[in-house]
Scaffold this motif. Structure first.
Motif, PDB file in Angstrom:
ATOM      1  N   THR A  95     -46.595 -27.612  -4.461  1.00  0.00           N
ATOM      2  CA  THR A  95     -46.592 -29.032  -4.120  1.00  0.00           C
ATOM      3  C   THR A  95     -46.509 -29.256  -2.621  1.00  0.00           C
ATOM      4  OG1 THR A  95     -44.172 -29.264  -4.259  1.00  0.00           O
ATOM      5  CG2 THR A  95     -45.442 -29.565  -6.304  1.00  0.00           C
ATOM      6  N   ARG A  96     -46.248 -28.171  -1.859  1.00  0.00           N
ATOM      7  CA  ARG A  96     -46.171 -28.260  -0.399  1.00  0.00           C
ATOM      8  C   ARG A  96     -46.989 -27.124   0.194  1.00  0.00           C
ATOM      9  NH1 ARG A  96     -40.986 -28.811  -2.276  1.00  0.00           N
ATOM     10  NH2 ARG A  96     -39.972 -30.814  -1.894  1.00  0.00           N
ATOM     11  N   ALA A  97     -47.706 -27.418   1.271  1.00  0.00           N
ATOM     12  CA  ALA A  97     -48.587 -26.418   1.866  1.00  0.00           C
ATOM     13  C   ALA A  97     -47.835 -25.168   2.296  1.00  0.00           C
ATOM     14  CB  ALA A  97     -49.326 -27.015   3.063  1.00  0.00           C
ATOM     15  N   GLU A  98     -46.609 -25.353   2.806  1.00  0.00           N
ATOM     16  CA  GLU A  98     -45.852 -24.200   3.295  1.00  0.00           C
ATOM     17  C   GLU A  98     -45.156 -23.441   2.170  1.00  0.00           C
ATOM     18  OE1 GLU A  98     -42.963 -27.713   3.427  1.00  0.00           O
ATOM     19  OE2 GLU A  98     -45.112 -27.330   3.804  1.00  0.00           O
ATOM     20  N   GLY A  99     -45.317 -23.901   0.944  1.00  0.00           N
ATOM     21  CA  GLY A  99     -44.554 -23.322  -0.145  1.00  0.00           C
ATOM     22  C   GLY A  99     -45.196 -22.156  -0.860  1.00  0.00           C
ATOM     23  N   PHE A 100     -46.468 -21.856  -0.532  1.00  0.00           N
ATOM     24  CA  PHE A 100     -47.117 -20.862  -1.390  1.00  0.00           C
ATOM     25  C   PHE A 100     -48.148 -19.969  -0.724  1.00  0.00           C
ATOM     26  CE2 PHE A 100     -49.827 -24.615  -1.594  1.00  0.00           C
ATOM     27  CZ  PHE A 100     -51.113 -24.084  -1.492  1.00  0.00           C
ATOM     28  N   LEU A 101     -48.722 -20.344   0.414  1.00  0.00           N
ATOM     29  CA  LEU A 101     -49.893 -19.630   0.906  1.00  0.00           C
ATOM     30  C   LEU A 101     -49.620 -18.154   1.187  1.00  0.00           C
ATOM     31  CD1 LEU A 101     -52.836 -19.669   1.635  1.00  0.00           C
ATOM     32  CD2 LEU A 101     -52.225 -20.443   3.940  1.00  0.00           C
ATOM     33  N   ALA A 102     -48.567 -17.854   1.932  1.00  0.00           N
ATOM     34  CA  ALA A 102     -48.274 -16.456   2.263  1.00  0.00           C
ATOM     35  C   ALA A 102     -47.990 -15.649   1.000  1.00  0.00           C
ATOM     36  CB  ALA A 102     -47.097 -16.373   3.231  1.00  0.00           C
ATOM     37  N   SER A 103     -47.231 -16.248   0.096  1.00  0.00           N
ATOM     38  CA  SER A 103     -46.921 -15.577  -1.164  1.00  0.00           C
ATOM     39  C   SER A 103     -48.189 -15.324  -1.968  1.00  0.00           C
ATOM     40  CB  SER A 103     -45.951 -16.427  -1.982  1.00  0.00           C
ATOM     41  OG  SER A 103     -45.867 -15.961  -3.315  1.00  0.00           O
ATOM     42  N   SER A 104     -49.032 -16.332  -2.057  1.00  0.00           N
ATOM     43  CA  SER A 104     -50.250 -16.208  -2.846  1.00  0.00           C
ATOM     44  C   SER A 104     -51.153 -15.101  -2.306  1.00  0.00           C
ATOM     45  CB  SER A 104     -51.003 -17.539  -2.855  1.00  0.00           C
ATOM     46  OG  SER A 104     -52.149 -17.468  -3.661  1.00  0.00           O
ATOM     47  N   GLU A 105     -51.289 -15.042  -1.005  1.00  0.00           N
ATOM     48  CA  GLU A 105     -52.122 -14.006  -0.401  1.00  0.00           C
ATOM     49  C   GLU A 105     -51.567 -12.614  -0.694  1.00  0.00           C
ATOM     50  OE1 GLU A 105     -52.213 -15.238   3.663  1.00  0.00           O
ATOM     51  OE2 GLU A 105     -53.960 -16.541   3.374  1.00  0.00           O
ATOM     52  N   GLU A 106     -50.254 -12.477  -0.652  1.00  0.00           N
ATOM     53  CA  GLU A 106     -49.623 -11.190  -0.931  1.00  0.00           C
ATOM     54  C   GLU A 106     -49.843 -10.781  -2.388  1.00  0.00           C
ATOM     55  OE1 GLU A 106     -45.219  -9.058  -0.451  1.00  0.00           O
ATOM     56  OE2 GLU A 106     -45.381 -11.238  -0.402  1.00  0.00           O
ATOM     57  N   VAL A 107     -49.675 -11.729  -3.306  1.00  0.00           N
ATOM     58  CA  VAL A 107     -49.862 -11.442  -4.727  1.00  0.00           C
ATOM     59  C   VAL A 107     -51.304 -11.033  -5.020  1.00  0.00           C
ATOM     60  CG1 VAL A 107     -49.908 -12.481  -7.031  1.00  0.00           C
ATOM     61  CG2 VAL A 107     -47.951 -12.876  -5.516  1.00  0.00           C
TER      62      VAL A 107
END
Length: 252
Positions: A95-107
């Motif tokens: 729901t927030r831009a800073e909440g997922f991008l780095a994690s998603s890329e790592e996964v």
């Protein structure tokens, strides 16, 4: 897949399902080679379990995959089974831009690009073996989404369709493609999962997987009973209810 007499490479086998599966397959008369990033764990495992070979490999690093894969093939030319086990799971807030991008890329790098790069490194060698297998690892969450782990769900759905697709391409070769679809298993994949009442005990999961490999050697998907609730919701016509039930039981 024949249950014995193989030479098996399992990157991502220093803990959890990967290590338990490696030990079970060794006990069934296979030569087992494991890989992982933590040298101290690799040394501990090989000391405690004589006969297991180990290589340090970082499955998020294309160079590491290429270099180690070449070594494994050169030093174990009979290797005929690849099981890319390495995987991570992250709770994300989309729901927030800073909440997922780095994690998603790592996964995605770990769970999807890692297996793709490993298959690329091994497929030509596996085609030279008379009886070879690529055993991919997806998840029940490839078929029913857990609300808090969007990237993990997506990565495992991609592994499912990748498995379906490359099975078609390799149909006329000596390489079989099998997909292992775990439910929630009592490991440290997420904090608290090891002690969750909803998680299948690891030893029970591995025992059932091995039994399925023995009893269904021609299976294309390895599904313990507990994963079928998630796997077949859409086919049964109760997908919406399965989604609600899964997310109602999620502790996160």
């Amino acid at each position: 897949m024949q249950i014995s007499g193989n030479t098996i490479f399992i990157p991502g086998a220093t803990s959890g399902i990967g290590l338990a599966l490696a030990l079970a397959l060794q006990a069934r008369g296979n030569e087992v080679i494991i890989g992982g990033r933590r040298t101290e764990l690799l040394e501990q495992i090989t000391a405690e379990h004589p006969g297991i070979h180990a290589y340090r490999i970082d499955t998020t690093d294309p160079e590491s995959i290429a270099t180690v894969s070449q070594r494994v093939i050169a030093e174990h030319p009979d290797v005929n089974v690849l099981i890319p086990m390495a995987g991570i799971m992250r709770v994300e807030d989309w729901t927030r831009a800073e909440g997922f991008l780095a994690s998603s890329e790592e996964v995605i790098t770990t769970n999807l690009l890692g297996p793709i790069r490993l298959i690329s490194a091994f497929v030509e060698h596996l085609r030279t073996r008379p009886d070879a297998t690529i055993l991919t690892v997806s998840s029940g969450l490839a078929f029913t989404p857990l609300r808090v782990t969007p990237s993990y769900n997506a990565s495992k759905a991609a592994i499912h369709m990748l498995s379906e697709s490359i099975r078609l391409q390799l149909a006329d070769t000596s390489v079989r493609v099998i997909e292992l679809e775990p439910p929630s298993v009592a490991t440290d994949l997420l904090p608290g999962q090891r002690d969750s009442a909803a998680a299948m005990p690891l030893n029970e999961f591995i025992a059932e997987v091995v039994e399925l490999l023995v009893s269904e050697p021609d299976a294309t998907e390895i599904q313990v009973e507990r994963v079928k609730f998630l796997r077949y919701g859409e086919a049964r016509g109760d997908y919406d209810q399965v989604v609600v039930a899964l997310n109602a039981s999620d502790p996160h």
